[in-house]
Scaffold this motif. Structure first.
Motif, short mmCIF file in Angstrom:
data_model
loop_
_atom_site.label_atom_id
_atom_site.label_comp_id
_atom_site.label_asym_id
_atom_site.label_seq_id
_atom_site.Cartn_x
_atom_site.Cartn_y
_atom_site.Cartn_z
N PRO A 280 -14.55 3.84 -9.06
CA PRO A 280 -13.76 5.07 -9.17
C PRO A 280 -12.28 4.78 -9.31
O PRO A 280 -11.80 3.70 -8.92
CB PRO A 280 -14.05 5.81 -7.86
N GLN A 281 -11.54 5.73 -9.84
CA GLN A 281 -10.11 5.56 -10.11
C GLN A 281 -9.34 5.10 -8.89
O GLN A 281 -8.53 4.17 -8.97
CB GLN A 281 -9.52 6.88 -10.61
N VAL A 282 -9.56 5.73 -7.74
CA VAL A 282 -8.77 5.42 -6.55
C VAL A 282 -9.03 4.00 -6.06
O VAL A 282 -8.12 3.31 -5.62
CB VAL A 282 -9.00 6.47 -5.44
N TRP A 283 -10.28 3.51 -6.17
CA TRP A 283 -10.57 2.13 -5.75
C TRP A 283 -9.99 1.14 -6.75
O TRP A 283 -9.52 0.07 -6.38
CB TRP A 283 -12.06 1.91 -5.56
N CYS A 284 -10.03 1.49 -8.03
CA CYS A 284 -9.42 0.63 -9.05
C CYS A 284 -7.94 0.46 -8.75
O CYS A 284 -7.42 -0.66 -8.70
CB CYS A 284 -9.62 1.26 -10.43
N GLU A 285 -7.27 1.57 -8.51
CA GLU A 285 -5.83 1.52 -8.24
C GLU A 285 -5.53 0.74 -6.97
O GLU A 285 -4.65 -0.12 -6.94
CB GLU A 285 -5.27 2.93 -8.13
N SER A 286 -6.29 0.99 -5.93
CA SER A 286 -6.08 0.30 -4.65
C SER A 286 -6.23 -1.20 -4.79
O SER A 286 -5.39 -1.98 -4.33
CB SER A 286 -7.08 0.83 -3.61
N GLN A 287 -7.29 -1.63 -5.47
CA GLN A 287 -7.55 -3.06 -5.59
C GLN A 287 -6.58 -3.73 -6.57
O GLN A 287 -6.13 -4.85 -6.33
CB GLN A 287 -9.01 -3.28 -5.97
N MET A 288 -6.22 -3.05 -7.65
CA MET A 288 -5.25 -3.62 -8.59
C MET A 288 -3.88 -3.77 -7.93
O MET A 288 -3.20 -4.78 -8.14
CB MET A 288 -5.12 -2.75 -9.84
N LEU A 289 -3.47 -2.78 -7.14
CA LEU A 289 -2.19 -2.89 -6.44
C LEU A 289 -2.21 -4.05 -5.45
O LEU A 289 -1.20 -4.74 -5.27
CB LEU A 289 -1.84 -1.58 -5.74
N GLU A 290 -3.35 -4.28 -4.83
CA GLU A 290 -3.47 -5.42 -3.92
C GLU A 290 -3.37 -6.74 -4.69
O GLU A 290 -2.71 -7.68 -4.23
CB GLU A 290 -4.79 -5.36 -3.15
N VAL A 291 -3.99 -6.81 -5.86
CA VAL A 291 -3.89 -8.01 -6.69
C VAL A 291 -2.43 -8.28 -7.02
O VAL A 291 -1.94 -9.41 -6.89
CB VAL A 291 -4.73 -7.88 -7.99
N CYS A 292 -1.72 -7.26 -7.44
CA CYS A 292 -0.32 -7.41 -7.79
C CYS A 292 0.51 -7.84 -6.58
O CYS A 292 1.31 -8.76 -6.65
CB CYS A 292 0.23 -6.10 -8.37
N SER A 293 0.31 -7.16 -5.48
CA SER A 293 1.06 -7.44 -4.26
C SER A 293 0.85 -8.87 -3.77
O SER A 293 1.79 -9.53 -3.34
CB SER A 293 0.66 -6.45 -3.17
N MET A 294 -0.39 -9.35 -3.86
CA MET A 294 -0.72 -10.69 -3.38
C MET A 294 -0.53 -11.75 -4.47
O MET A 294 -0.66 -12.94 -4.20
CB MET A 294 -2.17 -10.73 -2.91
N GLY A 295 -0.24 -11.30 -5.70
CA GLY A 295 -0.13 -12.22 -6.82
C GLY A 295 1.18 -12.98 -6.83
O GLY A 295 1.94 -12.99 -5.86
N GLY A 296 1.45 -13.60 -7.95
CA GLY A 296 2.64 -14.43 -8.11
C GLY A 296 3.91 -13.61 -8.12
O GLY A 296 3.92 -12.41 -7.86
N ALA A 297 5.01 -14.28 -8.47
CA ALA A 297 6.34 -13.67 -8.45
C ALA A 297 6.43 -12.44 -9.35
O ALA A 297 7.20 -11.52 -9.09
CB ALA A 297 7.38 -14.69 -8.86
N LYS A 298 5.66 -12.40 -10.43
CA LYS A 298 5.66 -11.27 -11.35
C LYS A 298 4.43 -10.38 -11.18
O LYS A 298 4.12 -9.57 -12.05
CB LYS A 298 5.75 -11.76 -12.80
N GLY A 299 3.68 -10.56 -10.10
CA GLY A 299 2.53 -9.71 -9.82
C GLY A 299 1.26 -10.10 -10.55
O GLY A 299 0.28 -9.36 -10.53
N ARG A 300 1.26 -11.25 -11.20
CA ARG A 300 0.05 -11.69 -11.90
C ARG A 300 -0.86 -12.39 -10.90
O ARG A 300 -0.41 -13.04 -9.97
CB ARG A 300 0.37 -12.67 -13.01
N GLY A 301 -2.17 -12.27 -11.12
CA GLY A 301 -3.13 -12.94 -10.26
C GLY A 301 -4.51 -12.35 -10.42
O GLY A 301 -4.77 -11.57 -11.33
N ASN A 302 -5.41 -12.73 -9.52
CA ASN A 302 -6.77 -12.19 -9.54
C ASN A 302 -7.34 -12.25 -8.12
O ASN A 302 -6.92 -13.06 -7.32
CB ASN A 302 -7.65 -12.93 -10.54
N ARG A 303 -8.27 -11.35 -7.87
CA ARG A 303 -8.95 -11.30 -6.58
C ARG A 303 -10.39 -10.87 -6.82
O ARG A 303 -10.67 -10.10 -7.72
CB ARG A 303 -8.28 -10.32 -5.62
#
Length: 126
Positions: free
Chosen positions: A89-112
């Motif tokens: 669902p949209q809200v889980w997509c947004e939540s998890q993508m924001l977490e990927v960005c937050s935990m990602g590299g200096a420019k927010g790139r990464g994966n989880r």
């Protein structure tokens, strides 16, 4: 007799509500807010790409999820390795993508990985 019946009914309703609550639980919106703020500080373009990608509900394993969306040099998407056809669902997509960005590299790139490693949310250059 009536008070006993009401007590049993009340206990039954409490049990029913306790079973329904986890199913209706959503993401932690405070964590989402914090993750969004960290992500904005890293690269505002990532937030725009997340907003575009997560604007629809989708299933893992579909072309939309696997190809992702690219905006202003940022690509976001979701891969699947063992749970094809899982509803996102949209809200889980947004939540998890924001977490990927937050935990990602200096420019927010990464994966989880989520869903016991079956879903792979990723943010790359693109």
């Amino acid at each position: 007799m009536l008070s006993r019946s009401l007590s049993i009914l009340l206990l039954g309703l409490i049990a029913l509500i306790s079973l329904a609550t986890p199913a209706s639980a959503g993401p932690d919106f405070w964590a989402m807010w914090n993750n969004r703020n960290r992500c904005v500080q890293k690269d505002i373009r990532v937030v725009a790409a997340i907003n575009q990608f997560c604007s629809v509900n989708f299933y893992t394993g579909t072309g939309y999820a696997a190809q992702g969306v690219s905006i202003d040099g940022v690509r976001v998407g979701v891969g699947a390795s063992c749970a094809y056809g899982t509803f996102v669902p949209q809200v889980w997509c947004e939540s998890q993508m924001l977490e990927v960005c937050s935990m990602g590299g200096a420019k927010g790139r990464g994966n989880r990985a989520y869903d016991n490693g079956c879903q792979h949310f990723w943010i790359t250059n693109g």
